[in-house]
Design a protein around this motif. Structure first.
Motif, PDB file in Angstrom:
ATOM      1  N   ILE A  97       0.898  -1.163   0.000  1.00 61.14           N
ATOM      2  CA  ILE A  97       0.000   0.000   0.000  1.00 61.14           C
ATOM      3  C   ILE A  97       0.926   1.200   0.000  1.00 61.14           C
ATOM      4  O   ILE A  97       1.532   1.507   1.020  1.00 61.14           O
ATOM      5  CB  ILE A  97      -0.903   0.062   1.241  1.00 61.14           C
ATOM      6  CG1 ILE A  97      -1.829  -1.131   1.304  1.00 61.14           C
ATOM      7  CG2 ILE A  97      -1.712   1.352   1.255  1.00 61.14           C
ATOM      8  CD1 ILE A  97      -2.728  -1.148   2.520  1.00 61.14           C
ATOM      9  N   GLY A  98       1.077   1.830  -1.129  1.00 55.75           N
ATOM     10  CA  GLY A  98       1.976   2.981  -1.198  1.00 55.75           C
ATOM     11  C   GLY A  98       3.333   2.608  -0.628  1.00 55.75           C
ATOM     12  O   GLY A  98       3.949   1.648  -1.048  1.00 55.75           O
ATOM     13  N   ASP A  99       3.756   3.351   0.393  1.00 52.22           N
ATOM     14  CA  ASP A  99       5.021   3.049   1.060  1.00 52.22           C
ATOM     15  C   ASP A  99       4.820   2.180   2.291  1.00 52.22           C
ATOM     16  O   ASP A  99       5.778   1.829   2.964  1.00 52.22           O
ATOM     17  CB  ASP A  99       5.725   4.349   1.478  1.00 52.22           C
ATOM     18  CG  ASP A  99       6.155   5.171   0.274  1.00 52.22           C
ATOM     19  OD1 ASP A  99       6.397   4.565  -0.787  1.00 52.22           O
ATOM     20  OD2 ASP A  99       6.248   6.399   0.392  1.00 52.22           O
ATOM     21  N   GLY A 100       3.560   1.845   2.595  1.00 47.91           N
ATOM     22  CA  GLY A 100       3.267   1.095   3.816  1.00 47.91           C
ATOM     23  C   GLY A 100       3.236  -0.402   3.618  1.00 47.91           C
ATOM     24  O   GLY A 100       3.582  -0.933   2.565  1.00 47.91           O
ATOM     25  N   LYS A 101       2.806  -1.080   4.655  1.00 45.17           N
ATOM     26  CA  LYS A 101       2.698  -2.534   4.652  1.00 45.17           C
ATOM     27  C   LYS A 101       1.358  -2.950   4.055  1.00 45.17           C
ATOM     28  O   LYS A 101       0.419  -2.179   4.002  1.00 45.17           O
ATOM     29  CB  LYS A 101       2.756  -3.052   6.089  1.00 45.17           C
ATOM     30  CG  LYS A 101       4.037  -2.757   6.810  1.00 45.17           C
ATOM     31  CD  LYS A 101       3.925  -3.279   8.222  1.00 45.17           C
ATOM     32  CE  LYS A 101       5.126  -2.928   9.044  1.00 45.17           C
ATOM     33  NZ  LYS A 101       4.981  -3.390  10.423  1.00 45.17           N
ATOM     34  N   ALA A 102       1.283  -4.206   3.660  1.00 44.19           N
ATOM     35  CA  ALA A 102       0.011  -4.756   3.203  1.00 44.19           C
ATOM     36  C   ALA A 102      -0.934  -4.865   4.396  1.00 44.19           C
ATOM     37  O   ALA A 102      -0.512  -4.804   5.559  1.00 44.19           O
ATOM     38  CB  ALA A 102       0.234  -6.122   2.570  1.00 44.19           C
ATOM     39  N   MET A 103      -2.227  -5.032   4.124  1.00 42.01           N
ATOM     40  CA  MET A 103      -3.248  -5.061   5.179  1.00 42.01           C
ATOM     41  C   MET A 103      -3.981  -6.398   5.217  1.00 42.01           C
ATOM     42  O   MET A 103      -4.168  -7.035   4.197  1.00 42.01           O
ATOM     43  CB  MET A 103      -4.303  -3.978   4.915  1.00 42.01           C
ATOM     44  CG  MET A 103      -3.845  -2.558   5.116  1.00 42.01           C
ATOM     45  SD  MET A 103      -3.725  -2.101   6.846  1.00 42.01           S
ATOM     46  CE  MET A 103      -5.416  -2.208   7.373  1.00 42.01           C
ATOM     47  N   LEU A 104      -4.423  -6.748   6.414  1.00 46.97           N
ATOM     48  CA  LEU A 104      -5.393  -7.814   6.606  1.00 46.97           C
ATOM     49  C   LEU A 104      -6.722  -7.133   6.869  1.00 46.97           C
ATOM     50  O   LEU A 104      -6.825  -6.286   7.770  1.00 46.97           O
ATOM     51  CB  LEU A 104      -5.029  -8.691   7.812  1.00 46.97           C
ATOM     52  CG  LEU A 104      -3.881  -9.659   7.623  1.00 46.97           C
ATOM     53  CD1 LEU A 104      -3.599 -10.379   8.938  1.00 46.97           C
ATOM     54  CD2 LEU A 104      -4.188 -10.662   6.528  1.00 46.97           C
ATOM     55  N   TYR A 105      -7.732  -7.460   6.085  1.00 51.58           N
ATOM     56  CA  TYR A 105      -9.059  -6.875   6.211  1.00 51.58           C
ATOM     57  C   TYR A 105     -10.056  -7.975   6.596  1.00 51.58           C
ATOM     58  O   TYR A 105      -9.836  -9.140   6.310  1.00 51.58           O
ATOM     59  CB  TYR A 105      -9.546  -6.294   4.878  1.00 51.58           C
ATOM     60  CG  TYR A 105      -8.637  -5.289   4.236  1.00 51.58           C
ATOM     61  CD1 TYR A 105      -8.691  -3.949   4.592  1.00 51.58           C
ATOM     62  CD2 TYR A 105      -7.737  -5.675   3.231  1.00 51.58           C
ATOM     63  CE1 TYR A 105      -7.864  -3.015   3.966  1.00 51.58           C
ATOM     64  CE2 TYR A 105      -6.915  -4.745   2.608  1.00 51.58           C
ATOM     65  CZ  TYR A 105      -6.987  -3.421   2.988  1.00 51.58           C
ATOM     66  OH  TYR A 105      -6.182  -2.506   2.364  1.00 51.58           O
ATOM     67  N   TYR A 106     -11.160  -7.566   7.199  1.00 52.10           N
ATOM     68  CA  TYR A 106     -12.280  -8.489   7.376  1.00 52.10           C
ATOM     69  C   TYR A 106     -13.375  -8.030   6.417  1.00 52.10           C
ATOM     70  O   TYR A 106     -13.611  -6.826   6.268  1.00 52.10           O
ATOM     71  CB  TYR A 106     -12.825  -8.506   8.815  1.00 52.10           C
ATOM     72  CG  TYR A 106     -13.851  -9.605   8.971  1.00 52.10           C
ATOM     73  CD1 TYR A 106     -13.445 -10.894   9.282  1.00 52.10           C
ATOM     74  CD2 TYR A 106     -15.196  -9.381   8.711  1.00 52.10           C
ATOM     75  CE1 TYR A 106     -14.372 -11.931   9.346  1.00 52.10           C
ATOM     76  CE2 TYR A 106     -16.122 -10.411   8.762  1.00 52.10           C
ATOM     77  CZ  TYR A 106     -15.700 -11.685   9.091  1.00 52.10           C
ATOM     78  OH  TYR A 106     -16.603 -12.708   9.135  1.00 52.10           O
ATOM     79  N   ARG A 107     -14.061  -8.962   5.783  1.00 52.94           N
ATOM     80  CA  ARG A 107     -15.113  -8.643   4.812  1.00 52.94           C
ATOM     81  C   ARG A 107     -16.083  -7.612   5.381  1.00 52.94           C
ATOM     82  O   ARG A 107     -16.664  -7.814   6.439  1.00 52.94           O
ATOM     83  CB  ARG A 107     -15.862  -9.911   4.437  1.00 52.94           C
ATOM     84  CG  ARG A 107     -16.928  -9.700   3.407  1.00 52.94           C
ATOM     85  CD  ARG A 107     -17.561 -11.018   3.053  1.00 52.94           C
ATOM     86  NE  ARG A 107     -18.561 -10.854   2.045  1.00 52.94           N
ATOM     87  CZ  ARG A 107     -18.922 -11.811   1.212  1.00 52.94           C
ATOM     88  NH1 ARG A 107     -18.369 -12.998   1.276  1.00 52.94           N
ATOM     89  NH2 ARG A 107     -19.855 -11.597   0.314  1.00 52.94           N
ATOM     90  N   GLY A 108     -16.245  -6.510   4.670  1.00 51.91           N
ATOM     91  CA  GLY A 108     -17.153  -5.450   5.099  1.00 51.91           C
ATOM     92  C   GLY A 108     -16.748  -4.818   6.422  1.00 51.91           C
ATOM     93  O   GLY A 108     -17.578  -4.233   7.110  1.00 51.91           O
ATOM     94  N   ASP A 109     -15.484  -4.931   6.777  1.00 51.02           N
ATOM     95  CA  ASP A 109     -14.988  -4.422   8.071  1.00 51.02           C
ATOM     96  C   ASP A 109     -15.819  -4.945   9.230  1.00 51.02           C
ATOM     97  O   ASP A 109     -16.041  -4.260  10.229  1.00 51.02           O
ATOM     98  CB  ASP A 109     -14.939  -2.893   8.097  1.00 51.02           C
ATOM     99  CG  ASP A 109     -13.889  -2.336   7.144  1.00 51.02           C
ATOM    100  OD1 ASP A 109     -12.846  -3.004   6.963  1.00 51.02           O
ATOM    101  OD2 ASP A 109     -14.104  -1.251   6.584  1.00 51.02           O
TER     102      ASP A 109
END
Length: 142
Positions: A97-109
């Motif tokens: 993500i840009g200069d950041g780390k990748a993310m773990l998301y939950y479906r629909g937050d």
């Protein structure tokens, strides 16, 4: 493909929990619960398609085929995430993500009524984040 790197990239992985129960003779039994993991990926193209040059931006998705269930002490969430990370590496998909780390998301937050998040889901994702070195939700409440 329009790409400076010749590779694809993704912002991270989205996980979904499902708990399904069967009613047998009026009793709720056989709860099958598990995790699904998915990611979307794209090339580096952005508003720069040129059909005359054969440069057309592309994208795709990758996901576990089924909800992954716990088996013989193996954590299903870990298995689902690791499987996607391994396959993404084999396919040349970078996580960023840009200069950041990748993310773990939950479906629909965690707000998708069709797939309600399990109790303590944010903590589960934080534990995975610590394990793989990515980012995820920071607090228990929104």
């Amino acid at each position: 493909m329009i790409s400076k790197t010749g590779r694809y990239w993704s912002t991270g992985i989205t996980v979904t929990w499902s708990a399904r129960a069967h009613v047998i003779n009026g009793e709720r039994q056989e709860i099958h619960s598990g995790w699904m993991a998915s990611l979307d990926f794209l090339d580096d193209g952005f508003l720069s398609d040129s059909p005359a040059e054969g440069s057309i931006s592309t994208q795709g998705s990758l996901r576990t085929r089924y909800f992954v269930c716990e088996e013989k002490g193996v954590d299903a969430l870990t298995g689902a995430i690791d499987s996607l990370i391994d396959d993404a590496k084999r396919l040349g998909i970078d996580f960023r993500i840009g200069d950041g780390k990748a993310m773990l998301y939950y479906r629909g937050d965690g707000e998708d009524s069709n797939y309600p998040a399990p109790e303590g889901w944010r903590q589960m994702l934080r534990e995975q984040d610590d394990r793989i070195g990515w980012d995820t939700y920071t607090t228990e409440t929104v």
